[in-house]
Design a protein around this motif. Sequence first.
Motif, PDB file in Angstrom:
ATOM      1  N   GLU A 121       0.840  -1.193   0.000  1.00  0.00           N
ATOM      2  CA  GLU A 121       0.000   0.000   0.000  1.00  0.00           C
ATOM      3  C   GLU A 121       0.878   1.247   0.000  1.00  0.00           C
ATOM      4  O   GLU A 121       1.794   1.368   0.827  1.00  0.00           O
ATOM      5  N   GLY A 122       0.650   2.123  -0.953  1.00  0.00           N
ATOM      6  CA  GLY A 122       1.429   3.347  -1.071  1.00  0.00           C
ATOM      7  C   GLY A 122       2.425   3.333  -2.218  1.00  0.00           C
ATOM      8  O   GLY A 122       2.919   4.382  -2.616  1.00  0.00           O
ATOM      9  N   VAL A 123       2.731   2.156  -2.769  1.00  0.00           N
ATOM     10  CA  VAL A 123       3.624   2.086  -3.931  1.00  0.00           C
ATOM     11  C   VAL A 123       2.816   2.453  -5.163  1.00  0.00           C
ATOM     12  O   VAL A 123       1.773   1.869  -5.444  1.00  0.00           O
ATOM     13  N   VAL A 124       3.292   3.454  -5.885  1.00  0.00           N
ATOM     14  CA  VAL A 124       2.611   3.948  -7.081  1.00  0.00           C
ATOM     15  C   VAL A 124       3.196   3.326  -8.340  1.00  0.00           C
ATOM     16  O   VAL A 124       2.468   2.927  -9.248  1.00  0.00           O
ATOM     17  N   ARG A 125       4.533   3.218  -8.383  1.00  0.00           N
ATOM     18  CA  ARG A 125       5.200   2.725  -9.587  1.00  0.00           C
ATOM     19  C   ARG A 125       6.594   2.256  -9.225  1.00  0.00           C
ATOM     20  O   ARG A 125       7.223   2.784  -8.321  1.00  0.00           O
ATOM     21  N   THR A 126       7.072   1.246  -9.955  1.00  0.00           N
ATOM     22  CA  THR A 126       8.457   0.802  -9.808  1.00  0.00           C
ATOM     23  C   THR A 126       9.120   0.786 -11.174  1.00  0.00           C
ATOM     24  O   THR A 126       8.462   0.600 -12.200  1.00  0.00           O
ATOM     25  N   GLN A 127      10.417   0.979 -11.163  1.00  0.00           N
ATOM     26  CA  GLN A 127      11.232   0.844 -12.373  1.00  0.00           C
ATOM     27  C   GLN A 127      12.491   0.098 -11.956  1.00  0.00           C
ATOM     28  O   GLN A 127      13.191   0.521 -11.034  1.00  0.00           O
ATOM     29  N   THR A 128      12.772  -1.017 -12.634  1.00  0.00           N
ATOM     30  CA  THR A 128      13.842  -1.914 -12.212  1.00  0.00           C
ATOM     31  C   THR A 128      14.993  -1.916 -13.200  1.00  0.00           C
ATOM     32  O   THR A 128      14.784  -1.999 -14.410  1.00  0.00           O
ATOM     33  N   TYR A 129      16.200  -1.859 -12.653  1.00  0.00           N
ATOM     34  CA  TYR A 129      17.432  -1.935 -13.428  1.00  0.00           C
ATOM     35  C   TYR A 129      18.199  -3.161 -12.952  1.00  0.00           C
ATOM     36  O   TYR A 129      18.407  -3.342 -11.761  1.00  0.00           O
ATOM     37  N   ILE A 130      18.634  -4.000 -13.892  1.00  0.00           N
ATOM     38  CA  ILE A 130      19.420  -5.186 -13.562  1.00  0.00           C
ATOM     39  C   ILE A 130      20.894  -4.843 -13.744  1.00  0.00           C
ATOM     40  O   ILE A 130      21.303  -4.352 -14.800  1.00  0.00           O
ATOM     41  N   ALA A 131      21.697  -5.116 -12.727  1.00  0.00           N
ATOM     42  CA  ALA A 131      23.131  -4.826 -12.791  1.00  0.00           C
ATOM     43  C   ALA A 131      23.854  -5.939 -13.540  1.00  0.00           C
ATOM     44  O   ALA A 131      23.601  -7.120 -13.298  1.00  0.00           O
ATOM     45  N   PHE A 132      24.749  -5.566 -14.448  1.00  0.00           N
ATOM     46  CA  PHE A 132      25.583  -6.532 -15.160  1.00  0.00           C
ATOM     47  C   PHE A 132      26.863  -6.817 -14.394  1.00  0.00           C
ATOM     48  O   PHE A 132      27.276  -7.953 -14.244  1.00  0.00           O
ATOM     49  N   ARG A 133      27.531  -5.749 -13.937  1.00  0.00           N
ATOM     50  CA  ARG A 133      28.793  -5.859 -13.206  1.00  0.00           C
ATOM     51  C   ARG A 133      28.815  -4.833 -12.090  1.00  0.00           C
ATOM     52  O   ARG A 133      28.172  -3.800 -12.183  1.00  0.00           O
ATOM     53  N   ALA A 134      29.624  -5.114 -11.076  1.00  0.00           N
ATOM     54  CA  ALA A 134      29.830  -4.157  -9.990  1.00  0.00           C
ATOM     55  C   ALA A 134      31.262  -3.650 -10.058  1.00  0.00           C
ATOM     56  O   ALA A 134      32.195  -4.443 -10.218  1.00  0.00           O
ATOM     57  N   TYR A 135      31.423  -2.348  -9.966  1.00  0.00           N
ATOM     58  CA  TYR A 135      32.733  -1.719  -9.928  1.00  0.00           C
ATOM     59  C   TYR A 135      32.822  -0.943  -8.625  1.00  0.00           C
ATOM     60  O   TYR A 135      32.098   0.020  -8.430  1.00  0.00           O
ATOM     61  N   SER A 136      33.696  -1.393  -7.730  1.00  0.00           N
ATOM     62  CA  SER A 136      33.775  -0.758  -6.426  1.00  0.00           C
ATOM     63  C   SER A 136      35.159  -0.960  -5.843  1.00  0.00           C
ATOM     64  O   SER A 136      35.659  -2.078  -5.806  1.00  0.00           O
ATOM     65  N   GLN A 137      35.766   0.118  -5.361  1.00  0.00           N
ATOM     66  CA  GLN A 137      37.059   0.008  -4.688  1.00  0.00           C
ATOM     67  C   GLN A 137      36.930  -0.852  -3.445  1.00  0.00           C
ATOM     68  O   GLN A 137      37.818  -1.628  -3.122  1.00  0.00           O
ATOM     69  N   HIS A 138      35.813  -0.743  -2.741  1.00  0.00           N
ATOM     70  CA  HIS A 138      35.586  -1.537  -1.527  1.00  0.00           C
ATOM     71  C   HIS A 138      35.596  -3.028  -1.859  1.00  0.00           C
ATOM     72  O   HIS A 138      36.256  -3.801  -1.190  1.00  0.00           O
ATOM     73  N   ASP A 139      34.876  -3.420  -2.905  1.00  0.00           N
ATOM     74  CA  ASP A 139      34.823  -4.827  -3.294  1.00  0.00           C
ATOM     75  C   ASP A 139      36.181  -5.329  -3.758  1.00  0.00           C
ATOM     76  O   ASP A 139      36.578  -6.448  -3.459  1.00  0.00           O
ATOM     77  N   LEU A 140      36.910  -4.506  -4.508  1.00  0.00           N
ATOM     78  CA  LEU A 140      38.218  -4.914  -5.000  1.00  0.00           C
ATOM     79  C   LEU A 140      39.201  -5.109  -3.846  1.00  0.00           C
ATOM     80  O   LEU A 140      39.989  -6.055  -3.846  1.00  0.00           O
ATOM     81  N   ALA A 141      39.159  -4.230  -2.865  1.00  0.00           N
ATOM     82  CA  ALA A 141      40.063  -4.350  -1.731  1.00  0.00           C
ATOM     83  C   ALA A 141      39.804  -5.660  -0.982  1.00  0.00           C
ATOM     84  O   ALA A 141      40.743  -6.351  -0.581  1.00  0.00           O
ATOM     85  N   GLN A 142      38.530  -6.030  -0.809  1.00  0.00           N
ATOM     86  CA  GLN A 142      38.226  -7.282  -0.131  1.00  0.00           C
ATOM     87  C   GLN A 142      38.652  -8.485  -0.959  1.00  0.00           C
ATOM     88  O   GLN A 142      39.117  -9.482  -0.421  1.00  0.00           O
ATOM     89  N   ALA A 143      38.496  -8.405  -2.266  1.00  0.00           N
ATOM     90  CA  ALA A 143      38.840  -9.523  -3.137  1.00  0.00           C
ATOM     91  C   ALA A 143      40.330  -9.838  -3.105  1.00  0.00           C
ATOM     92  O   ALA A 143      40.735 -10.992  -3.208  1.00  0.00           O
ATOM     93  N   PHE A 144      41.154  -8.778  -2.935  1.00  0.00           N
ATOM     94  CA  PHE A 144      42.600  -8.998  -2.969  1.00  0.00           C
ATOM     95  C   PHE A 144      43.215  -9.110  -1.573  1.00  0.00           C
ATOM     96  O   PHE A 144      44.404  -9.349  -1.441  1.00  0.00           O
ATOM     97  N   ALA A 145      42.430  -8.952  -0.535  1.00  0.00           N
ATOM     98  CA  ALA A 145      42.958  -9.051   0.831  1.00  0.00           C
ATOM     99  C   ALA A 145      43.290 -10.514   1.133  1.00  0.00           C
ATOM    100  O   ALA A 145      42.507 -11.401   0.849  1.00  0.00           O
ATOM    101  N   LEU A 146      44.447 -10.744   1.704  1.00  0.00           N
ATOM    102  CA  LEU A 146      44.863 -12.098   2.044  1.00  0.00           C
ATOM    103  C   LEU A 146      44.614 -12.424   3.505  1.00  0.00           C
ATOM    104  O   LEU A 146      44.892 -13.532   3.945  1.00  0.00           O
ATOM    105  N   GLY A 147      44.164 -11.424   4.255  1.00  0.00           N
ATOM    106  CA  GLY A 147      43.922 -11.652   5.665  1.00  0.00           C
ATOM    107  C   GLY A 147      45.190 -11.587   6.511  1.00  0.00           C
ATOM    108  O   GLY A 147      45.209 -12.012   7.649  1.00  0.00           O
ATOM    109  N   LEU A 148      46.259 -11.066   5.942  1.00  0.00           N
ATOM    110  CA  LEU A 148      47.528 -10.951   6.681  1.00  0.00           C
ATOM    111  C   LEU A 148      47.616  -9.571   7.310  1.00  0.00           C
ATOM    112  O   LEU A 148      47.167  -8.589   6.741  1.00  0.00           O
ATOM    113  N   ASP A 149      48.212  -9.497   8.484  1.00  0.00           N
ATOM    114  CA  ASP A 149      48.418  -8.198   9.143  1.00  0.00           C
ATOM    115  C   ASP A 149      49.518  -7.458   8.391  1.00  0.00           C
ATOM    116  O   ASP A 149      50.477  -8.041   7.895  1.00  0.00           O
ATOM    117  N   ASP A 150      49.336  -6.120   8.324  1.00  0.00           N
ATOM    118  CA  ASP A 150      50.362  -5.277   7.669  1.00  0.00           C
ATOM    119  C   ASP A 150      51.604  -5.147   8.506  1.00  0.00           C
ATOM    120  O   ASP A 150      51.657  -5.231   9.653  1.00  0.00           O
TER     121      ASP A 150
END
Length: 93
Positions: free
Chosen positions: A64-93
């Motif tokens: 109730e209260g939703v008038v309209r929706t418009q949906t976008y499907i993501a193909f790829r994600a580009y994020s410095q945050h995601d890249l940093a996690q992907a390359f982290a080895l879990g080792l202390d600096d």
Amino acid sequence: MLTAIVHIDTDADRIPEVAAAIAEIHGVSEVYSVTGEVDLIAMVRVREHEELADIIADRVSKIEGVVRTQTYIAFRAYSQHDLAQAFALGLDD
């Protein structure tokens, strides 16, 4: 994992209630109240395309209260945050 960005127009006096109801839906990871041409933006993350119809068409758009929706499907994600996690080895600096 499939990500959909859903722009949502609502009745102006129901924005907080609509946002809270959408945030409770399984598969919705975030709901943002935003400035601009839409009232809310929801991030939906699912494993199967069929789940998008269940969440967006069958649940979000029927709140109730939703008038309209418009949906976008993501193909790829580009994020410095995601890249940093992907390359982290879990080792202390």
